[in-house]
Scaffold this active site. Structure first.
Site, short mmCIF file in Angstrom:
data_model
loop_
_atom_site.label_atom_id
_atom_site.label_comp_id
_atom_site.label_asym_id
_atom_site.label_seq_id
_atom_site.Cartn_x
_atom_site.Cartn_y
_atom_site.Cartn_z
N HIS A 1 43.86 30.47 49.10
CA HIS A 1 42.40 30.56 48.99
C HIS A 1 41.73 29.90 50.20
O HIS A 1 40.76 30.42 50.73
CB HIS A 1 41.91 29.84 47.73
CG HIS A 1 42.31 30.45 46.44
ND1 HIS A 1 43.19 29.85 45.57
CD2 HIS A 1 41.96 31.63 45.86
CE1 HIS A 1 43.35 30.62 44.50
NE2 HIS A 1 42.62 31.70 44.65
N GLN B 1 44.09 45.49 43.95
CA GLN B 1 42.76 44.97 43.62
C GLN B 1 41.82 45.13 44.82
O GLN B 1 40.68 45.57 44.68
CB GLN B 1 42.87 43.49 43.21
CG GLN B 1 41.52 42.79 43.09
CD GLN B 1 41.64 41.38 42.56
OE1 GLN B 1 41.77 41.19 41.37
NE2 GLN B 1 41.59 40.39 43.43
O1 PAF Z 1 41.74 37.76 42.41
C1 PAF Z 1 41.12 37.05 41.59
O2 PAF Z 1 41.17 35.82 41.60
C2 PAF Z 1 40.25 37.74 40.54
O3 PAF Z 1 40.81 38.93 40.13
C3 PAF Z 1 38.78 37.94 41.00
C4 PAF Z 1 38.70 38.90 42.17
C5 PAF Z 1 38.17 36.61 41.37
C6 PAF Z 1 37.97 38.54 39.86
O4 PAF Z 1 37.96 37.71 38.74
#
Ligand code: PAF
Length: 293
Positions: free
Chosen positions: A42, A158
């Site tokens: 992150h 995603q």
């Molecule tokens: O990847 C994630 O942490 C989650 O899927 C997100 C994009 C924050 C949506 O809740």
């Protein structure tokens, strides 16, 4: 939290006021949506988006709608104090940590669906998961209206879905993909890695090794595509994975399967993607691969 260098906002109203103020000053705003339990993957996304924008909003919201009834919503790690310390270390400007009611107020009835690219891969074993993700991300992007939003490469499906979502719904945010970060031993960083026992972590390391092996076999022309994938799946099962949910190769830009009917003279840019369960933990990973018929 008092005296934090990170501004903490919990309501969409306050978020909009702050983002509007930045925008009036001509500042570019970026958003990194997360579910917290932050790790260096992150932090790398935050550092990456800082190169493109003037102010960075990180959201933390553990989204109930993207967890299935038997998944880990209740035990998903929540660690706001530690998260804030990490956000301070990388000079995050604002943490948006809404209460559930800010996202899903009483009487909430809407669900956002992206079709086609949400079929297969992660969706096969997680029905409803992508509707949960697309619904919450639509809300987060509309609440913040950032110029840029960054999503990690590890969740490649995603990212592809969210890029399509912003395009289809005319959300004025550029959706970008942030580099996948690995720990020193090669395991892709994930908040769920903390569930792994030392023995399970050793097994988990077979994921990146297997992906590399599959890529070497296919790119080197040593093995037909499906044979290399079947061999990789068997290797993961033999290494101690309880289940291999998928080990597949898809085209990078649209997640379409690779078929022998594709007649390209230059290599097709693709991804080899995997989801596998070790103990009770589901892990995903992917790597780029070039396919030439
Ligand atoms: O990847 C994630 O942490 C989650 O899927 C997100 C994009 C924050 C949506 O809740």
């Amino acid at each position: 939290m008092k005296n934090s260098s990170v501004q903490i906002i919990r309501s969409k109203k306050d978020l909009r006021v702050q983002v509007k103020e930045w925008r009036m000053k001509g500042l570019k705003v970026g958003m990194v949506p997360t579910m917290g339990a932050l790790h260096h993957g992150h932090l790398s996304l935050i550092k990456e988006i800082q190169k493109h924008v003037d102010k960075v909003v990180v959201s933390i919201f553990v989204n109930p709608k993207q967890f299935g009834p038997h998944e880990d919503f209740d035990k998903y790690p929540r660690s706001e104090t530690t998260d804030i310390k990490q956000l301070e270390e990388v000079n995050t400007d604002l943490l948006y940590a809404p209460e559930a009611g800010e996202i899903y107020p009483d009487g909430f009835l809407t669900s956002v669906t992206v079709t086609k690219i949400t079929e297969g891969l992660c969706a096969a074993k997680r029905p409803g998961h992508f509707d949960g993700v697309t619904t919450v991300v639509t809300k987060l992007l509309l609440q913040c209206l950032p110029d840029v939003a960054l999503f990690g490469e590890k969740d490649f499906q995603q990212y592809t879905v969210l890029k399509q979502l912003a395009k289809d719904l005319d959300i004025p945010t550029e959706v970008m993909c942030g580099k996948l970060i690995r720990d020193d031993d090669g395991l892709a960083t994930s908040s769920r890695n903390m569930y792994l026992s030392p023995e399970e972590r050793q097994i988990a390391l077979e994921i990146p090794k297997t992906l590399k092996q599959v890529i070497a076999e296919i790119e080197g022309g040593a093995m037909p595509l499906q044979e290399a994938l079947d061999k990789g799946t068997q290797h993961l099962l033999d290494s101690g994975f309880k289940e291999v949910q998928y080990l597949e190769i898809r085209q990078s830009d649209n997640l379409e399967p690779i078929t022998q009917t594709i007649t390209e003279t230059s290599p097709i840019l693709a991804r080899v993607l995997v989801a596998a369960v070790v103990g009770k933990t589901r892990l995903i990973d992917n790597m780029p691969i070039k396919i030439l018929f």
